[in-house]
Design an enzyme around this catalytic site. Sequence first.
Site, short mmCIF file in Angstrom:
data_model
loop_
_atom_site.label_atom_id
_atom_site.label_comp_id
_atom_site.label_asym_id
_atom_site.label_seq_id
_atom_site.Cartn_x
_atom_site.Cartn_y
_atom_site.Cartn_z
N PHE A 14 27.69 -15.81 -6.42
CA PHE A 14 27.06 -14.82 -7.38
C PHE A 14 26.55 -15.33 -8.98
O PHE A 14 25.60 -14.82 -9.36
CB PHE A 14 27.99 -13.78 -7.70
CG PHE A 14 28.34 -12.75 -8.47
CD1 PHE A 14 27.52 -12.23 -8.76
CD2 PHE A 14 29.76 -12.96 -10.00
CE1 PHE A 14 27.58 -10.93 -9.70
CE2 PHE A 14 29.59 -11.85 -10.23
CZ PHE A 14 28.27 -10.91 -10.73
N ASN A 77 42.36 -14.39 1.97
CA ASN A 77 41.21 -14.87 3.10
C ASN A 77 41.78 -16.85 2.76
O ASN A 77 41.91 -17.49 4.02
CB ASN A 77 39.88 -14.91 3.50
CG ASN A 77 39.43 -13.92 3.87
OD1 ASN A 77 40.52 -13.45 4.64
ND2 ASN A 77 38.70 -12.29 3.34
N GLY A 80 45.35 -17.31 3.70
CA GLY A 80 45.13 -17.02 5.45
C GLY A 80 44.65 -18.62 6.06
O GLY A 80 45.91 -19.24 6.81
N TYR A 123 40.14 -9.39 -13.89
CA TYR A 123 40.02 -10.61 -14.32
C TYR A 123 40.91 -11.27 -14.61
O TYR A 123 41.89 -11.46 -12.87
CB TYR A 123 39.15 -11.36 -14.93
CG TYR A 123 38.76 -12.64 -14.82
CD1 TYR A 123 38.58 -13.34 -14.03
CD2 TYR A 123 39.75 -13.79 -16.10
CE1 TYR A 123 38.78 -14.70 -14.34
CE2 TYR A 123 39.69 -14.69 -16.13
CZ TYR A 123 38.71 -15.25 -15.00
OH TYR A 123 38.98 -16.57 -14.89
N GLN A 140 56.86 -17.30 1.94
CA GLN A 140 56.98 -16.36 3.62
C GLN A 140 56.62 -17.16 4.81
O GLN A 140 56.50 -17.32 5.70
CB GLN A 140 56.29 -15.27 3.43
CG GLN A 140 56.40 -14.46 4.30
CD GLN A 140 56.03 -12.52 4.37
OE1 GLN A 140 55.71 -12.48 3.49
NE2 GLN A 140 55.33 -12.51 5.44
N THR A 153 36.96 -24.41 -20.47
CA THR A 153 36.24 -25.31 -19.76
C THR A 153 34.76 -25.22 -20.23
O THR A 153 34.03 -23.98 -19.83
CB THR A 153 35.95 -26.27 -18.36
OG1 THR A 153 38.11 -25.30 -18.35
CG2 THR A 153 36.00 -26.86 -18.37
N HIS A 159 26.29 -21.85 -16.61
CA HIS A 159 25.35 -20.54 -16.64
C HIS A 159 24.90 -20.54 -18.00
O HIS A 159 25.57 -20.32 -18.38
CB HIS A 159 25.95 -19.84 -15.89
CG HIS A 159 25.10 -18.13 -15.62
ND1 HIS A 159 23.97 -18.21 -15.90
CD2 HIS A 159 24.93 -18.22 -13.47
CE1 HIS A 159 23.49 -17.51 -15.17
NE2 HIS A 159 23.59 -16.77 -13.90
N1 LIG Z 1 35.00 -22.05 -16.82
C1 LIG Z 1 36.79 -21.81 -17.52
O1 LIG Z 1 36.30 -21.91 -18.81
C2 LIG Z 1 37.42 -21.60 -16.82
C3 LIG Z 1 38.82 -20.54 -16.91
C4 LIG Z 1 39.60 -20.69 -16.45
C5 LIG Z 1 39.48 -20.51 -15.07
N2 LIG Z 1 38.19 -20.60 -15.00
C6 LIG Z 1 38.56 -20.45 -13.04
O2 LIG Z 1 37.64 -21.34 -12.79
C7 LIG Z 1 37.02 -21.31 -11.16
C8 LIG Z 1 35.89 -22.02 -11.35
O3 LIG Z 1 34.96 -21.35 -12.48
P1 LIG Z 1 34.27 -21.71 -13.43
O4 LIG Z 1 33.42 -22.09 -14.65
O5 LIG Z 1 33.09 -22.89 -12.88
O6 LIG Z 1 32.72 -21.00 -12.70
P2 LIG Z 1 31.34 -20.02 -12.05
O7 LIG Z 1 31.17 -19.43 -12.35
O8 LIG Z 1 30.37 -21.47 -12.47
O9 LIG Z 1 31.70 -21.27 -10.76
C9 LIG Z 1 32.73 -19.65 -9.90
C10 LIG Z 1 31.65 -20.14 -8.58
O10 LIG Z 1 32.52 -18.53 -7.81
C11 LIG Z 1 31.67 -18.17 -6.81
N3 LIG Z 1 32.11 -16.62 -6.81
C12 LIG Z 1 32.15 -15.60 -7.21
N4 LIG Z 1 32.34 -14.77 -6.16
C13 LIG Z 1 32.34 -15.34 -5.23
C14 LIG Z 1 32.94 -15.12 -3.76
N5 LIG Z 1 32.82 -13.19 -3.63
N6 LIG Z 1 32.67 -15.67 -2.79
C15 LIG Z 1 32.24 -17.03 -2.82
N7 LIG Z 1 31.50 -17.05 -3.96
C16 LIG Z 1 31.91 -16.19 -5.22
C17 LIG Z 1 30.28 -18.01 -7.91
O11 LIG Z 1 29.26 -17.97 -7.16
C18 LIG Z 1 30.68 -19.54 -8.37
O12 LIG Z 1 29.64 -20.59 -7.66
C19 LIG Z 1 37.19 -19.51 -11.29
O13 LIG Z 1 38.00 -18.96 -10.41
C20 LIG Z 1 37.63 -19.71 -12.60
O14 LIG Z 1 38.31 -18.15 -12.86
C21 LIG Z 1 37.10 -21.15 -14.87
#
Ligand SMILES: NC(=O)c1ccc[n+]([C@@H]2O[C@H](COP(=O)([O-])OP(=O)(O)OC[C@H]3O[C@@H](n4cnc5c(N)ncnc54)[C@H](O)[C@@H]3O)[C@@H](O)[C@H]2O)c1
Length: 306
Positions: A14, A77, A80, A123, A140, A153, A159
């Site tokens: 995505f 999931n 699980g 979110y 549980q 970060t 992207h």
């Molecule tokens: N970068 C930040 O500043 C930051 C801050 C707080 C939390 N996070 C968390 O860290 C994690 C990684 O973030 P990131 O910055 O690398 O973002 P990112 O968008 O680069 O990575 C997230 C990845 O999850 C994939 N994805 C989304 N929905 C999905 C689904 N249903 N099934 C399978 N894949 C799916 C996307 O394609 C993407 O590759 C996320 O959970 C985000 O919420 C990031």
Amino acid sequence: MMDGHEVFVVDNYFTGRKRNIEQWLGHENFEMLHQDIVNPLYLEVDQIYHLASPASPPHYMYNPVKTIKTNTVGTINMLGLAKRTKARILIASTSEVYGDPEVHPQPETYWGHVNPIGPRACYDEGKRVAETLAYAYAKQSNVSVRVARIFNTYGPRMHANDGRVVSNFVIQALEDKPLTIYGSGDQTRSFQYVSDLVNGLVLLMNSNYSLPVNIGNPDEHSIITFANIINDMVGGGSSIEHLPAVEDDPQRRRPDISLAKRVLDWEPTVPLKKGLAKTVDYFRKELQRTKHSDRNLPEIHEYSSL
Ligand SMILES: NC(=O)c1ccc[n+]([C@@H]2O[C@H](COP(=O)([O-])OP(=O)(O)OC[C@H]3O[C@@H](n4cnc5c(N)ncnc54)[C@H](O)[C@@H]3O)[C@@H](O)[C@H]2O)c1
């Protein structure tokens, strides 16, 4: 993988891109699965880093219901899978669980100030439920859980068009366009470089501490200061343009990382200007790319710091 572990990466692309992992295709310890975690997944694993979720406001607001499904059904999931395989699971939570905080800096004991029906709720509340689910499975079903509350970060391979502050400013500055700031620019953020985050996540996964831990860089600046630093770094040619403030935009954001220091012996080590220089370098090469086959590979020695 460099430490000898076999790694499955699961992504529905995505916001992720094949380009980000193409250098690993064919590596003996790497396997890529194109799958959506909202559907169950059957694998044999020892540890799960559950990072899947849209992470920037334009992406998580694009399809709020899907964002909630990924963080609820998708997290169920993954939990699980951890339960079935007896794997330990680390949930990537976020500083957004603190909402627009009334406590500054934010310690893990703060319960947050979140609007449950605002535009960011899919979110923020999704991640809050993900945390709740993690501790419900721990209680549980005895699943071994770790929860990282990640603060902003940045770094190479983020992207280009997902509306995050650092990538926006770097690309606007490289293209000699005005740097766009929402609101006054006095709101603050604290940005950590991606390799510091990765080190923190691996330490947390392998630690004995199971409650949430903030992983972020407490080096806090106003958005306008970030804009000026990036503008100067790139050459200084861009102007600054103010746009209307965004609804529910947190005004102050800085992690209290005393817990991470104490239980993980972790703190960020990459200074802002060094991390930004690497990020600018990455985006400069990306923008110069003219054909599909152009690669933007890091120097091999960079993996030693990841
Ligand atoms: N970068 C930040 O500043 C930051 C801050 C707080 C939390 N996070 C968390 O860290 C994690 C990684 O973030 P990131 O910055 O690398 O973002 P990112 O968008 O680069 O990575 C997230 C990845 O999850 C994939 N994805 C989304 N929905 C999905 C689904 N249903 N099934 C399978 N894949 C799916 C996307 O394609 C993407 O590759 C996320 O959970 C985000 O919420 C990031």
